[in-house]
Write a protein that holds these residues in place. Structure first.
Motif, PDB file in Angstrom:
ATOM      1  N   TYR A  20      -7.950  18.116  85.526  1.00 14.63           N
ATOM      2  CA  TYR A  20      -6.574  18.373  85.098  1.00 14.63           C
ATOM      3  C   TYR A  20      -6.487  18.637  83.591  1.00 14.63           C
ATOM      4  O   TYR A  20      -5.764  19.527  83.146  1.00 14.63           O
ATOM      5  CB  TYR A  20      -5.650  17.217  85.480  1.00 14.63           C
ATOM      6  N   TRP A  21      -7.220  17.857  82.797  1.00 13.81           N
ATOM      7  CA  TRP A  21      -7.190  18.087  81.346  1.00 13.81           C
ATOM      8  C   TRP A  21      -7.759  19.453  80.993  1.00 13.81           C
ATOM      9  O   TRP A  21      -7.253  20.122  80.095  1.00 13.81           O
ATOM     10  CB  TRP A  21      -7.958  16.994  80.617  1.00 13.81           C
ATOM     11  N   LYS A  22      -8.785  19.861  81.725  1.00 10.62           N
ATOM     12  CA  LYS A  22      -9.355  21.185  81.478  1.00 10.62           C
ATOM     13  C   LYS A  22      -8.323  22.271  81.777  1.00 10.62           C
ATOM     14  O   LYS A  22      -8.176  23.221  81.017  1.00 10.62           O
ATOM     15  CB  LYS A  22     -10.614  21.395  82.313  1.00 10.62           C
ATOM     16  N   GLN A  23      -7.576  22.124  82.874  1.00 11.78           N
ATOM     17  CA  GLN A  23      -6.530  23.093  83.206  1.00 11.78           C
ATOM     18  C   GLN A  23      -5.465  23.116  82.121  1.00 11.78           C
ATOM     19  O   GLN A  23      -4.995  24.179  81.717  1.00 11.78           O
ATOM     20  CB  GLN A  23      -5.899  22.758  84.560  1.00 11.78           C
ATOM     21  N   GLY A  24      -5.072  21.942  81.645  1.00 13.22           N
ATOM     22  CA  GLY A  24      -4.089  21.878  80.563  1.00 13.22           C
ATOM     23  C   GLY A  24      -4.600  22.516  79.288  1.00 13.22           C
ATOM     24  O   GLY A  24      -3.885  23.258  78.611  1.00 13.22           O
ATOM     25  N   ALA A  25      -5.861  22.243  78.972  1.00 10.52           N
ATOM     26  CA  ALA A  25      -6.458  22.808  77.748  1.00 10.52           C
ATOM     27  C   ALA A  25      -6.544  24.329  77.838  1.00 10.52           C
ATOM     28  O   ALA A  25      -6.339  25.019  76.839  1.00 10.52           O
ATOM     29  CB  ALA A  25      -7.840  22.203  77.521  1.00 10.52           C
ATOM     30  N   GLU A  26      -6.814  24.840  79.023  1.00  9.72           N
ATOM     31  CA  GLU A  26      -6.930  26.294  79.191  1.00  9.72           C
ATOM     32  C   GLU A  26      -5.626  27.023  78.891  1.00  9.72           C
ATOM     33  O   GLU A  26      -5.643  28.186  78.517  1.00  9.72           O
ATOM     34  CB  GLU A  26      -7.416  26.624  80.604  1.00  9.72           C
ATOM     35  N   VAL A  27      -4.506  26.332  79.060  1.00  8.55           N
ATOM     36  CA  VAL A  27      -3.212  26.961  78.736  1.00  8.55           C
ATOM     37  C   VAL A  27      -2.701  26.510  77.371  1.00  8.55           C
ATOM     38  O   VAL A  27      -1.560  26.761  77.009  1.00  8.55           O
ATOM     39  CB  VAL A  27      -2.150  26.724  79.842  1.00  8.55           C
ATOM     40  N   GLY A  28      -3.566  25.813  76.602  1.00  8.14           N
ATOM     41  CA  GLY A  28      -3.239  25.476  75.220  1.00  8.14           C
ATOM     42  C   GLY A  28      -2.500  24.171  75.008  1.00  8.14           C
ATOM     43  O   GLY A  28      -1.947  23.958  73.934  1.00  8.14           O
ATOM     44  N   ASP A  29      -2.515  23.271  75.991  1.00  5.56           N
ATOM     45  CA  ASP A  29      -1.825  21.989  75.828  1.00  5.56           C
ATOM     46  C   ASP A  29      -2.581  21.103  74.835  1.00  5.56           C
ATOM     47  O   ASP A  29      -3.737  20.733  75.079  1.00  5.56           O
ATOM     48  CB  ASP A  29      -1.693  21.286  77.177  1.00  5.56           C
ATOM     49  N   ALA A  30      -1.937  20.772  73.739  1.00  6.91           N
ATOM     50  CA  ALA A  30      -2.573  19.995  72.673  1.00  6.91           C
ATOM     51  C   ALA A  30      -2.996  18.610  73.149  1.00  6.91           C
ATOM     52  O   ALA A  30      -4.071  18.126  72.790  1.00  6.91           O
ATOM     53  CB  ALA A  30      -1.634  19.876  71.476  1.00  6.91           C
ATOM     54  N   GLU A  31      -2.171  17.965  73.946  1.00  9.99           N
ATOM     55  CA  GLU A  31      -2.485  16.612  74.417  1.00  9.99           C
ATOM     56  C   GLU A  31      -3.709  16.615  75.338  1.00  9.99           C
ATOM     57  O   GLU A  31      -4.523  15.690  75.296  1.00  9.99           O
ATOM     58  CB  GLU A  31      -1.273  16.000  75.116  1.00  9.99           C
ATOM     59  N   SER A  32      -3.850  17.649  76.162  1.00  9.73           N
ATOM     60  CA  SER A  32      -5.038  17.760  77.022  1.00  9.73           C
ATOM     61  C   SER A  32      -6.292  17.947  76.167  1.00  9.73           C
ATOM     62  O   SER A  32      -7.322  17.301  76.419  1.00  9.73           O
ATOM     63  CB  SER A  32      -4.883  18.933  77.993  1.00  9.73           C
ATOM     64  N   HIS A  33      -6.207  18.810  75.157  1.00  7.46           N
ATOM     65  CA  HIS A  33      -7.340  18.975  74.241  1.00  7.46           C
ATOM     66  C   HIS A  33      -7.660  17.651  73.558  1.00  7.46           C
ATOM     67  O   HIS A  33      -8.828  17.277  73.421  1.00  7.46           O
ATOM     68  CB  HIS A  33      -7.032  20.031  73.174  1.00  7.46           C
ATOM     69  N   PHE A  34      -6.627  16.942  73.119  1.00  9.12           N
ATOM     70  CA  PHE A  34      -6.832  15.669  72.440  1.00  9.12           C
ATOM     71  C   PHE A  34      -7.566  14.684  73.346  1.00  9.12           C
ATOM     72  O   PHE A  34      -8.548  14.059  72.938  1.00  9.12           O
ATOM     73  CB  PHE A  34      -5.486  15.091  71.986  1.00  9.12           C
ATOM     74  N   ASN A  35      -7.078  14.527  74.583  1.00  5.95           N
ATOM     75  CA  ASN A  35      -7.709  13.577  75.502  1.00  5.95           C
ATOM     76  C   ASN A  35      -9.153  13.950  75.792  1.00  5.95           C
ATOM     77  O   ASN A  35     -10.030  13.075  75.824  1.00  5.95           O
ATOM     78  CB  ASN A  35      -6.900  13.468  76.798  1.00  5.95           C
ATOM     79  N   MET A  36      -9.411  15.219  75.976  1.00  6.47           N
ATOM     80  CA  MET A  36     -10.797  15.633  76.212  1.00  6.47           C
ATOM     81  C   MET A  36     -11.657  15.384  74.969  1.00  6.47           C
ATOM     82  O   MET A  36     -12.789  14.916  75.074  1.00  6.47           O
ATOM     83  CB  MET A  36     -10.842  17.103  76.613  1.00  6.47           C
ATOM     84  N   GLY A  37     -11.107  15.673  73.800  1.00  7.14           N
ATOM     85  CA  GLY A  37     -11.852  15.457  72.565  1.00  7.14           C
ATOM     86  C   GLY A  37     -12.230  14.004  72.356  1.00  7.14           C
ATOM     87  O   GLY A  37     -13.375  13.681  72.029  1.00  7.14           O
ATOM     88  N   VAL A  38     -11.266  13.127  72.567  1.00  9.03           N
ATOM     89  CA  VAL A  38     -11.520  11.691  72.389  1.00  9.03           C
ATOM     90  C   VAL A  38     -12.559  11.209  73.394  1.00  9.03           C
ATOM     91  O   VAL A  38     -13.486  10.466  73.038  1.00  9.03           O
ATOM     92  CB  VAL A  38     -10.204  10.891  72.533  1.00  9.03           C
ATOM     93  N   ARG A  39     -12.444  11.638  74.644  1.00 12.94           N
ATOM     94  CA  ARG A  39     -13.376  11.178  75.678  1.00 12.94           C
ATOM     95  C   ARG A  39     -14.783  11.740  75.464  1.00 12.94           C
ATOM     96  O   ARG A  39     -15.763  11.026  75.655  1.00 12.94           O
ATOM     97  CB  ARG A  39     -12.870  11.559  77.066  1.00 12.94           C
TER      98      ARG A  39
END
Length: 123
Positions: A20-39
């Motif tokens: 789900y975070w990858k899908q969010g990041a693919e459309v530019g969602d900052a919070e999804s990128h943040f969560n993936m980055g932290v993890r």
């Protein structure tokens, strides 16, 4: 997508969370990128990958995520790149990130930034 990822992450369903975070990041969602980055940086739920973590934090910061910007400042600080770190902290502080304001206070006390720069960060 980010919220669904977070819900799965809380249930230790890491594959679903990252999907789900990858899908969010693919459309530019900052919070999804943040969560993936932290993890990715911590290795929490996924194989640790510092470079991938930083890449996601950079994308989140560019999209306006203040805490991602602050974490990039901490990364630069850890690597003794104080001028780069202070720039990240100034940007994050301008968005109201309290952690960055505190870091700028330490930078002022340690002489990395001027009194005027520190005062500006408080405004």
């Amino acid at each position: 997508m980010n919220t669904l990822g977070a819900l799965h992450f809380l249930k230790n369903e890491y594959d679903d969370a990252f999907r789900y975070w990858k899908q969010g990041a693919e459309v530019g969602d900052a919070e999804s990128h943040f969560n993936m980055g932290v993890r990715y940086r911590s290795g929490d739920g996924i194989e640790k990958d510092e470079e991938m973590g930083l890449r996601h934090l950079e994308k989140a910061a560019i999209a306006g995520h203040p805490l991602a910007r602050s974490l990039l400042g901490c990364y630069e600080d850890d690597n003794h790149r104080y001028e780069r770190a202070s720039k990240h902290f100034f940007i994050a502080a301008s968005f109201g990130c309290c952690q960055s304001v505190l870091m700028l206070k330490y930078y002022y006390v340690d002489g990395y930034i001027s009194e005027d720069e520190y005062a500006g960060s408080l405004r």
